[in-house]
Design a protein around this motif. Structure first.
Motif, PDB file in Angstrom:
ATOM      1  N   MET A   1       0.850  -1.200   0.000  1.00 24.71           N
ATOM      2  CA  MET A   1       0.000   0.000   0.000  1.00 24.71           C
ATOM      3  C   MET A   1       0.883   1.247   0.000  1.00 24.71           C
ATOM      4  SD  MET A   1      -3.169   0.969   2.562  1.00 24.71           S
ATOM      5  CE  MET A   1      -4.116  -0.445   2.007  1.00 24.71           C
ATOM      6  N   ALA A   2       0.468   2.240  -0.806  1.00 21.52           N
ATOM      7  CA  ALA A   2       1.261   3.468  -0.928  1.00 21.52           C
ATOM      8  C   ALA A   2       0.393   4.684  -0.641  1.00 21.52           C
ATOM      9  CB  ALA A   2       1.851   3.560  -2.337  1.00 21.52           C
ATOM     10  N   LYS A   3       1.066   5.825  -0.425  1.00 21.11           N
ATOM     11  CA  LYS A   3       0.359   7.083  -0.187  1.00 21.11           C
ATOM     12  C   LYS A   3       0.227   7.837  -1.506  1.00 21.11           C
ATOM     13  CE  LYS A   3       1.599   7.680   4.670  1.00 21.11           C
ATOM     14  NZ  LYS A   3       0.208   7.428   5.115  1.00 21.11           N
ATOM     15  N   TYR A   4      -0.986   8.361  -1.765  1.00 21.77           N
ATOM     16  CA  TYR A   4      -1.264   9.096  -2.995  1.00 21.77           C
ATOM     17  C   TYR A   4      -1.824  10.478  -2.641  1.00 21.77           C
ATOM     18  CZ  TYR A   4      -0.810   4.675  -5.530  1.00 21.77           C
ATOM     19  OH  TYR A   4      -0.345   3.506  -6.068  1.00 21.77           O
ATOM     20  N   ASN A   5      -1.239  11.512  -3.240  1.00 21.78           N
ATOM     21  CA  ASN A   5      -1.785  12.856  -3.102  1.00 21.78           C
ATOM     22  C   ASN A   5      -2.901  13.034  -4.114  1.00 21.78           C
ATOM     23  OD1 ASN A   5      -0.302  14.809  -1.189  1.00 21.78           O
ATOM     24  ND2 ASN A   5       1.352  13.585  -2.086  1.00 21.78           N
ATOM     25  N   VAL A   6      -4.034  13.549  -3.644  1.00 18.13           N
ATOM     26  CA  VAL A   6      -5.213  13.704  -4.485  1.00 18.13           C
ATOM     27  C   VAL A   6      -5.441  15.178  -4.806  1.00 18.13           C
ATOM     28  CG1 VAL A   6      -7.696  13.327  -4.668  1.00 18.13           C
ATOM     29  CG2 VAL A   6      -6.266  11.671  -3.437  1.00 18.13           C
ATOM     30  N   PHE A   7      -5.478  15.489  -6.105  1.00 13.13           N
ATOM     31  CA  PHE A   7      -5.790  16.826  -6.591  1.00 13.13           C
ATOM     32  C   PHE A   7      -7.086  16.752  -7.390  1.00 13.13           C
ATOM     33  CE2 PHE A   7      -1.249  16.745  -6.031  1.00 13.13           C
ATOM     34  CZ  PHE A   7      -0.905  18.015  -5.571  1.00 13.13           C
ATOM     35  N   ALA A   8      -7.860  17.831  -7.388  1.00  8.59           N
ATOM     36  CA  ALA A   8      -9.099  17.846  -8.165  1.00  8.59           C
ATOM     37  C   ALA A   8      -9.351  19.241  -8.724  1.00  8.59           C
ATOM     38  CB  ALA A   8     -10.276  17.406  -7.311  1.00  8.59           C
ATOM     39  N   HIS A   9     -10.041  19.249  -9.853  1.00 10.66           N
ATOM     40  CA  HIS A   9     -10.379  20.501 -10.522  1.00 10.66           C
ATOM     41  C   HIS A   9     -11.775  20.344 -11.099  1.00 10.66           C
ATOM     42  CE1 HIS A   9     -10.334  22.968 -14.374  1.00 10.66           C
ATOM     43  NE2 HIS A   9     -10.244  23.864 -13.424  1.00 10.66           N
ATOM     44  N   GLN A  10     -12.637  21.333 -10.849  1.00 15.81           N
ATOM     45  CA  GLN A  10     -14.001  21.249 -11.358  1.00 15.81           C
ATOM     46  C   GLN A  10     -14.170  22.154 -12.562  1.00 15.81           C
ATOM     47  OE1 GLN A  10     -17.024  21.735  -8.398  1.00 15.81           O
ATOM     48  NE2 GLN A  10     -18.651  21.058  -9.745  1.00 15.81           N
ATOM     49  N   PHE A  11     -14.713  21.571 -13.658  1.00 15.17           N
ATOM     50  CA  PHE A  11     -14.971  22.341 -14.866  1.00 15.17           C
ATOM     51  C   PHE A  11     -16.118  21.683 -15.609  1.00 15.17           C
ATOM     52  CE2 PHE A  11     -14.310  23.501 -19.338  1.00 15.17           C
ATOM     53  CZ  PHE A  11     -14.260  24.880 -19.209  1.00 15.17           C
ATOM     54  N   ASN A  12     -16.987  22.504 -16.223  1.00 14.61           N
ATOM     55  CA  ASN A  12     -18.169  21.993 -16.929  1.00 14.61           C
ATOM     56  C   ASN A  12     -19.028  21.110 -16.027  1.00 14.61           C
ATOM     57  OD1 ASN A  12     -18.275  23.149 -19.458  1.00 14.61           O
ATOM     58  ND2 ASN A  12     -16.934  21.638 -20.408  1.00 14.61           N
ATOM     59  N   GLY A  13     -19.001  21.403 -14.715  1.00 14.24           N
ATOM     60  CA  GLY A  13     -19.805  20.644 -13.774  1.00 14.24           C
ATOM     61  C   GLY A  13     -19.252  19.273 -13.448  1.00 14.24           C
ATOM     62  N   LYS A  14     -18.028  18.985 -13.921  1.00 18.06           N
ATOM     63  CA  LYS A  14     -17.409  17.685 -13.677  1.00 18.06           C
ATOM     64  C   LYS A  14     -16.163  17.862 -12.830  1.00 18.06           C
ATOM     65  CE  LYS A  14     -18.694  16.582 -18.438  1.00 18.06           C
ATOM     66  NZ  LYS A  14     -18.138  16.328 -19.784  1.00 18.06           N
ATOM     67  N   VAL A  15     -15.862  16.841 -12.032  1.00 15.37           N
ATOM     68  CA  VAL A  15     -14.644  16.858 -11.224  1.00 15.37           C
ATOM     69  C   VAL A  15     -13.591  16.009 -11.909  1.00 15.37           C
ATOM     70  CG1 VAL A  15     -13.593  16.281  -9.017  1.00 15.37           C
ATOM     71  CG2 VAL A  15     -15.906  17.225  -9.072  1.00 15.37           C
ATOM     72  N   ASN A  16     -12.448  16.607 -12.163  1.00 10.55           N
ATOM     73  CA  ASN A  16     -11.331  15.916 -12.808  1.00 10.55           C
ATOM     74  C   ASN A  16     -10.249  15.690 -11.759  1.00 10.55           C
ATOM     75  OD1 ASN A  16      -9.695  14.849 -14.845  1.00 10.55           O
ATOM     76  ND2 ASN A  16      -8.782  16.837 -15.264  1.00 10.55           N
ATOM     77  N   PHE A  17      -9.912  14.433 -11.505  1.00 13.60           N
ATOM     78  CA  PHE A  17      -8.909  14.107 -10.497  1.00 13.60           C
ATOM     79  C   PHE A  17      -7.520  13.962 -11.111  1.00 13.60           C
ATOM     80  CE2 PHE A  17     -12.741  12.510  -8.345  1.00 13.60           C
ATOM     81  CZ  PHE A  17     -12.554  13.033  -7.073  1.00 13.60           C
ATOM     82  N   GLN A  18      -6.514  14.324 -10.334  1.00 17.65           N
ATOM     83  CA  GLN A  18      -5.119  14.008 -10.630  1.00 17.65           C
ATOM     84  C   GLN A  18      -4.566  13.315  -9.390  1.00 17.65           C
ATOM     85  OE1 GLN A  18      -3.182  14.246 -13.223  1.00 17.65           O
ATOM     86  NE2 GLN A  18      -4.430  15.427 -14.643  1.00 17.65           N
ATOM     87  N   ILE A  19      -4.179  12.064  -9.541  1.00 16.27           N
ATOM     88  CA  ILE A  19      -3.678  11.279  -8.421  1.00 16.27           C
ATOM     89  C   ILE A  19      -2.174  11.112  -8.589  1.00 16.27           C
ATOM     90  CG2 ILE A  19      -3.943   9.168  -7.091  1.00 16.27           C
ATOM     91  CD1 ILE A  19      -6.520  10.743  -7.308  1.00 16.27           C
ATOM     92  N   ILE A  20      -1.426  11.580  -7.624  1.00 10.81           N
ATOM     93  CA  ILE A  20       0.037  11.550  -7.699  1.00 10.81           C
ATOM     94  C   ILE A  20       0.600  10.692  -6.574  1.00 10.81           C
ATOM     95  CG2 ILE A  20       2.148  12.921  -7.744  1.00 10.81           C
ATOM     96  CD1 ILE A  20       0.302  13.479 -10.086  1.00 10.81           C
ATOM     97  N   LYS A  21       1.386   9.698  -6.935  1.00 12.63           N
ATOM     98  CA  LYS A  21       2.021   8.855  -5.928  1.00 12.63           C
ATOM     99  C   LYS A  21       3.229   9.581  -5.356  1.00 12.63           C
ATOM    100  CE  LYS A  21       3.914   4.192  -5.258  1.00 12.63           C
ATOM    101  NZ  LYS A  21       4.238   2.906  -5.925  1.00 12.63           N
ATOM    102  N   GLY A  22       3.285   9.651  -4.036  1.00 14.26           N
ATOM    103  CA  GLY A  22       4.446  10.270  -3.400  1.00 14.26           C
ATOM    104  C   GLY A  22       4.251  11.744  -3.111  1.00 14.26           C
ATOM    105  N   GLU A  23       5.284  12.545  -3.338  1.00 14.65           N
ATOM    106  CA  GLU A  23       5.315  13.946  -2.913  1.00 14.65           C
ATOM    107  C   GLU A  23       4.397  14.836  -3.745  1.00 14.65           C
ATOM    108  OE1 GLU A  23       9.348  15.207  -2.951  1.00 14.65           O
ATOM    109  OE2 GLU A  23       9.981  13.816  -1.384  1.00 14.65           O
ATOM    110  N   LEU A  24       4.101  16.000  -3.174  1.00 11.53           N
ATOM    111  CA  LEU A  24       3.272  16.989  -3.852  1.00 11.53           C
ATOM    112  C   LEU A  24       3.948  17.483  -5.129  1.00 11.53           C
ATOM    113  CD1 LEU A  24       2.099  19.196  -0.847  1.00 11.53           C
ATOM    114  CD2 LEU A  24       0.714  17.583  -2.129  1.00 11.53           C
ATOM    115  N   GLN A  25       3.129  17.868  -6.109  1.00 12.16           N
ATOM    116  CA  GLN A  25       3.619  18.427  -7.365  1.00 12.16           C
ATOM    117  C   GLN A  25       3.212  19.901  -7.418  1.00 12.16           C
ATOM    118  OE1 GLN A  25       5.411  16.441  -9.620  1.00 12.16           O
ATOM    119  NE2 GLN A  25       5.332  14.986  -7.937  1.00 12.16           N
ATOM    120  N   PRO A  26       4.131  20.828  -7.163  1.00 13.38           N
ATOM    121  CA  PRO A  26       3.776  22.252  -7.069  1.00 13.38           C
ATOM    122  C   PRO A  26       3.073  22.791  -8.309  1.00 13.38           C
ATOM    123  CG  PRO A  26       6.002  21.871  -6.267  1.00 13.38           C
ATOM    124  CD  PRO A  26       5.556  20.588  -6.890  1.00 13.38           C
ATOM    125  N   HIS A  27       3.404  22.283  -9.520  1.00 14.07           N
ATOM    126  CA  HIS A  27       2.816  22.837 -10.739  1.00 14.07           C
ATOM    127  C   HIS A  27       1.316  22.572 -10.828  1.00 14.07           C
ATOM    128  CE1 HIS A  27       3.375  18.638 -11.995  1.00 14.07           C
ATOM    129  NE2 HIS A  27       2.460  18.865 -12.913  1.00 14.07           N
TER     130      HIS A  27
END
Length: 236
Positions: A1-27
């Motif tokens: 089992m690993a740790k995943y950072n979860v990012f999300a962005h809402q557009f057009n009424g939809k939620v778009n996820f970006q799942i990154i394993k490990g450290e945060l991605q500043p960009h």
């Protein structure tokens, strides 16, 4: 089992996820909200956990409280014309040259321009030009003036006259120049604070998040395409 950072962005009424394993991605933080960290065996499972936590309120997607801003992104060739009509006009008018505005004015079907303009007015949507003709100073309002106002029915011409100021406000924007049409659209969305959009396109690859309506480059916009466009606009 690993740790995943979860990012999300809402557009057009939809939620778009970006799942990154490990450290945060500043960009990612410029566009996406960092919701938190989940423990999972895979990215797919991490996204499932994130969706559950978001729907249950354990994760919260910050609202930017941006006013609704709807855009119809419009290409011209392959969308507003049709192959058979274009060939017929080209054969009857050999003096017209492809790539010039006079050729565009002659081959664009004014009924299609009118229908888009009417929907834009009804739904307070901007019509933003993505066509390469934008580099020649052409925008959708100039196309309305050159086609509907010249060749339309009396009702269509009256529509242009009666709504001149509003149409000019809604239909003069164009996208910038980037490495691809998708990037140009993305840049416009981010710069102008667009919250909802539809893209009318017959050729270029467009992110599904942007509600691309696939148009046949041979026949151009169909009744089914217009029904889909109207359905999107009503849903926003």
């Amino acid at each position: 089992m690993a740790k995943y950072n979860v990012f999300a962005h809402q557009f057009n009424g939809k939620v778009n996820f970006q799942i990154i394993k490990g450290e945060l991605q500043p960009h990612l933080t410029k566009k996406f909200t960092h919701l938190g960290v989940v423990d999972a065996f895979s990215i797919k499972k991490a996204e499932q956990i994130a969706q559950h936590r978001l729907s249950s309120g354990l994760f919260r997607l910050n609202s930017t409280s941006k006013p609704k801003k709807v855009v119809i992104f419009v290409d011209y060739n392959g969308v507003l014309d049709s192959y058979e009509n274009t060939i017929a006009i080209e054969e009857a008018n050999p003096e017209l040259k492809r790539g010039e505005f006079d050729f565009l004015k002659a081959t664009v079907l004014h009924d299609r321009v009118y229908k888009i303009a009417k929907l834009a007015l009804e739904h307070n949507a901007l019509v933003v030009t993505t066509s390469d003709f934008r580099r020649e100073g052409v925008n959708f309002y100039s196309l309305i003036r050159a086609t509907v106002a010249k060749r339309g029915t009396e009702e269509q011409k009256a529509f242009v006259v009666d709504n001149k100021r509003t149409l000019r406000g809604l239909c003069t924007d164009v996208t910038g120049v980037g490495r691809s049409r998708n990037i140009e659209i993305t840049d416009y969305i981010e710069k102008e604070g667009v919250t909802h959009c539809v893209v009318l396109e017959d050729d270029h690859d467009i992110d599904s998040l942007y509600n691309r309506i696939w148009v046949s480059g041979y026949r151009g916009l169909s009744d089914a395409n217009f029904n889909e466009l109207e359905s999107y606009l009503k849903s926003f």
